[in-house]
Write a protein that holds these residues in place. Structure first.
Motif, PDB file in Angstrom:
ATOM      1  N   ALA A  39     -12.179 -23.866  11.021  1.00 48.83           N
ATOM      2  CA  ALA A  39     -12.032 -22.917  12.137  1.00 48.83           C
ATOM      3  C   ALA A  39     -13.115 -21.836  12.092  1.00 48.83           C
ATOM      4  O   ALA A  39     -13.444 -21.241  13.116  1.00 48.83           O
ATOM      5  N   LYS A  43     -12.130 -16.991  13.215  1.00 48.88           N
ATOM      6  CA  LYS A  43     -10.666 -17.128  13.256  1.00 48.88           C
ATOM      7  C   LYS A  43      -9.980 -16.461  12.062  1.00 48.88           C
ATOM      8  O   LYS A  43      -8.761 -16.459  11.928  1.00 48.88           O
ATOM      9  N   LYS A 241      -5.862 -12.651  17.492  1.00 48.70           N
ATOM     10  CA  LYS A 241      -6.397 -13.993  17.758  1.00 48.70           C
ATOM     11  C   LYS A 241      -6.951 -14.624  16.485  1.00 48.70           C
ATOM     12  O   LYS A 241      -7.284 -15.798  16.460  1.00 48.70           O
ATOM     13  N   ARG A 242      -7.079 -13.805  15.466  1.00 50.55           N
ATOM     14  CA  ARG A 242      -7.566 -14.347  14.183  1.00 50.55           C
ATOM     15  C   ARG A 242      -6.354 -14.878  13.428  1.00 50.55           C
ATOM     16  O   ARG A 242      -5.703 -14.149  12.686  1.00 50.55           O
TER      17      ARG A 242
END
Ligand code: TMP
Length: 276
Positions: A39, A43, A241-242
């Motif tokens: 990712a 992320k 969002k991480r």
């Protein structure tokens, strides 16, 4: 089945310190590492406790000091009073026989009494600076390098502590001699009056067992506990969002530090101390 067999490994850090690492489920860890790697840095975020997680538990055979117990108030009487509280409550903090709900109430009591003594004693920022200068406190080997690497990769680090934010900031200033764009501190933050004396604390007290209740703070732009230290403000909303997390702690309550996140993959590392 062997699928969930714990694995123990002796790891040498910087060629000097030797650590025993216990991995509960090596296969799962490998899978998590691959997922996080795949990712990428965009992320990822790191959430770390401060005392005895980022800092050393032992320093040259002496117990390293926490952000609380390094503090020397102007009037030494208050240091004695706080030490008495520590002697009473600290064994309770790690007593496995006390149920967590009862323990949380005891921790609230401890934190409120300690904060009250700091206010009553009229703590100044000058005393904080002097205390940090004299303190037995050091970051674990590799922490500065880790922060630098994460800064380079644009990965945020949240230092989530039940200690004292102003002291953690001063420790970073004096021991690392630089600030990091990606590092934010969520901890008990002091308010000083016009004479430079401690007047109150911002927001609800963070103690070792209610970090989960504050976990959402990390995404709240102007929360009481957060100072927008290094311009990470723009990134705050994107923290949620991480969804890959490296969580570092030394207390059962530290597992709650990521509760505000709907995380996909979390690797949790717990630091355990045995003997001297
Ligand atoms: P942490 O969240 O960074 O681990 O910090 C909390 C530690 O602070 C916890 O282990 C107990 C310690 N503490 C003191 O040493 N003295 C005090 O007066 C209080 C309230 C806590």
């Amino acid at each position: 089945s062997g699928k969930n067999q714990a694995q123990m490994e002796q790891v040498v850090v910087n060629g000097s310190e030797s650590h025993l690492v216990v991995v509960d489920n090596p296969n799962l860890l490998q899978k998590k590492m691959s997922a996080i790697r795949l990712a990428g840095p965009a992320k990822l975020q790191v959430i770390a406790d401060f005392d005895a997680t980022l800092t050393k538990y032992w320093i040259d055979g002496c117990r390293g000091q926490s952000s609380h117990n390094l503090l020397q108030q102007e009037d030494p009487e208050y240091n004695v009073k706080r030490q008495k509280l520590y002697d009473y409550y600290h064994p309770l903090e790690f007593d496995p026989a006390i149920p967590l709900d009862k323990k949380a109430k005891l921790m609230v009591e401890w934190w409120e009494k300690t904060h009250a003594l700091l206010i009553e004693g009229g703590l100044t920022y000058n005393a904080i600076q002097n205390s940090v200068a004299k303190a037995t406190i050091a970051f674990r080997d590799g922490v500065t390098e880790l922060f630098e690497l994460l800064e380079e990769k644009g990965v945020p680090v949240l230092i989530f502590s039940a200690g004292l934010a102003d002291i953690i900031e001063e420790v970073l200033k004096q021991k690392v001699h630089r600030s990091f764009k990606n590092v934010r501190i969520v901890s008990n933050k002091m308010v000083f009056d016009e004479n430079g004396r401690l007047q109150s604390f911002k927001g609800k007290t963070i103690h070792v067992l209610n970090k989960n209740e504050h976990a959402l703070d990390m995404a709240a732009p102007l929360h009481d506990h957060c100072d927008d230290l290094n311009g990470l403000g723009d990134e705050k909303s994107s923290l949620k969002k991480r969804t890959n997390v490296l969580l570092l702690g030394d207390h059962i309550g530290d597992l709650g530090m990521s509760d505000g996140l709907d995380y996909e993959t979390r690797i949790s590392v717990g630091f355990l101390y045995i003997g001297s």
